[in-house]
Write a protein that holds these residues in place. Structure first.
Motif, mmCIF file in Angstrom:
data_model
loop_
_atom_site.group_PDB
_atom_site.id
_atom_site.type_symbol
_atom_site.label_atom_id
_atom_site.label_comp_id
_atom_site.label_asym_id
_atom_site.label_seq_id
_atom_site.Cartn_x
_atom_site.Cartn_y
_atom_site.Cartn_z
ATOM 1 N N THR A 86 98.662 -81.258 55.580
ATOM 2 C CA THR A 86 97.845 -80.854 54.441
ATOM 3 C C THR A 86 97.720 -82.034 53.488
ATOM 4 O O THR A 86 98.177 -83.143 53.781
ATOM 5 N N PRO A 125 98.082 -75.719 49.300
ATOM 6 C CA PRO A 125 98.921 -76.794 49.848
ATOM 7 C C PRO A 125 100.410 -76.639 49.554
ATOM 8 O O PRO A 125 101.249 -76.879 50.427
ATOM 9 N N GLN A 183 94.212 -77.778 56.012
ATOM 10 C CA GLN A 183 94.473 -76.851 54.904
ATOM 11 C C GLN A 183 93.484 -75.686 54.947
ATOM 12 O O GLN A 183 93.852 -74.537 54.694
ATOM 13 N N SER A 192 94.803 -71.828 55.199
ATOM 14 C CA SER A 192 94.460 -70.882 54.130
ATOM 15 C C SER A 192 93.591 -69.733 54.633
ATOM 16 O O SER A 192 93.864 -68.561 54.342
#
Length: 416
Positions: free
Chosen positions: A57, A86, A401, A405
């Motif tokens: 990330t 993150p 990332q 997510s």
């Protein structure tokens, strides 16, 4: 063989980063989960990321700044990043025993510098939460009715679930299994696919002299792209000369824009070899070098200024006699040299294809996905996560990332 009676709460398609974390999160919430992967092993593309080190990330903890890295579409990720950003990703891996470290540009890597350790950690997460995983299982069809998926049809059986998550990635690195399957299924289900193109990909140049610099890596340089004399974009950092043109972090980051501008005509690439020095300061630096090597020929007095491999090219394009003594070089010749150092120009000849691209630009239209759940607005029991969605970011951990997510958010909501 997967039998008909094996009904699941959640079926996740694609064991890449988004799929693994989606399946793990859903299972963690006590859903009965099955993760389906057509390859014989999971995470094949993940193992290649960060040159085998896996840039997990980017430690950009300011949400607004993080979102800005994805351009205008970044707003779509606001909720996903708020829920699992993150800092959460780093904590997630650390809790599972994977130590991390943060390097230049806030890039986060496993402390071991081994992408396989990231993959092992994700598998550990899946096993810990008792997610079912099937490999070497290719989906050949998606059966749906009344805006709901009824089942996934495999070569050797079928899978039924309450909810489904497509995490099939894009079309980049197709040898790893990213062949665009999810786009075809989504289109059949009524979704619109934004034009697909390679992103974070090396750039081909038309000039033959570039081949002479193959393997030369330049740090702290600036790349700018021009069209019809107007500067369109620029990036600062590291670039690499190859046998076909240019690569390296700043080239990958600017490649998407180069591809877009090439549709409208010729694109010029300008390389500033000394961006930290303006014209006057660089001219002063050159004068000092010429004074230091005043009795040497021009071709031998640039060693303090440039890498050895680059000197013959600069000498050639400067139009200064290579054998001319440094103390005989005129002011005009010196100024032309400085201009060249600030603007070594090339012509973009196109981008390499999906085979060489790190990510895919384009994908499932964001307008057809609920950004708070990752749920399809067209199919009532379908969710999307990862690269299949029409959003991509620069190099530096931003695309992974996105996978973590959106995958986490999709898994959480599909388990409800």
């Amino acid at each position: 063989m997967i039998k008909k009676e094996n009904n699941f709460n959640v079926a996740v398609v694609g064991a890449g980063p988004a799929g693994m974390i989606a399946a793990g999160r859903a299972a963690e919430l006590d859903a009965k989960v099955i993760l389906v992967e057509k390859n014989k092993k999971p995470g094949r593309k993940l193992l290649l990321t960060g040159k085998g080190r896996c840039n997990i990330t980017n430690a950009e903890f300011n949400l607004r700044k993080l979102v800005e890295n994805y351009g205008g579409k970044g707003r779509f990720l606001f909720h996903a990043f708020s829920a699992f950003g993150p800092r959460d990703v780093i904590a997630f891996f650390e809790k599972l025993g994977l130590k991390t470290k943060t390097e230049r540009g806030k890039r986060v890597f496993p402390f071991s510098d081994k992408s396989e350790d990231v993959l092992k950690t994700l598998i550990k997460y899946l096993v810990k939460n008792k997610a079912n995983i099937v490999y070497d299982s290719e989906i050949i069809g998606v059966n749906y009715q009344n805006h709901k998926i009824k089942k996934l049809i495999l070569k050797d059986g079928e899978i039924k679930a309450t909810n489904y998550i497509f995490c099939t990635g894009g079309k980049s690195y197709p040898l790893t299994g990213s062949t665009g399957d999810g786009f075809r299924w989504a289109k059949d289900l009524g979704h619109h696919i934004k034009e697909l193109s390679p992103a974070l990909v090396p750039i081909k140049t038309k000039e033959s002299w570039v081949k002479e610099l193959q393997g030369l890596s330049l740090k702290n340089v600036e790349i700018s792209i021009f069209q019809k004399g107007k500067k369109k974009s620029s990036e600062f950092g590291e670039c690499l000369f190859t046998h076909f043109g240019l690569s390296g972090p700043i080239i990958l980051d600017i490649s998407k824009k180069v591809g877009e501008f090439l549709r409208n005509g010729e694109v010029k690439i300008s390389l500033d070899l000394k961006p930290a020095l303006d014209f006057a300061k660089l001219d002063g630096r050159v004068q000092r070098d010429f004074k230091k090597y005043q009795n040497k020929s021009f071709k031998n007095c640039l060693t303090d200024l440039l890498p050895h491999k680059l000197i013959p090219i600069i000498v050639k394009f400067s139009n200064i006699d290579p054998e001319k003594k440094a103390n005989s070089i005129t002011r005009e010749e010196r100024h032309n040299l400085v201009k060249l150092l600030k603007n070594l120009e090339m012509t973009a000849g196109g981008l390499l294809g999906f085979d060489s691209a790190i990510v895919t630009s384009g994908g499932i239209s964001l307008e057809e996905i609920d950004d708070k759940t990752m749920k399809s607005k067209i199919i009532n029991n379908l969710f999307f996560a990862g690269e299949i969605i029409d959003i991509d970011g620069p190099s530096g951990g931003f695309n992974l990332q996105n996978c973590w997510s959106t995958g986490h958010l999709a898994g959480e909501n599909a388990a409800k």
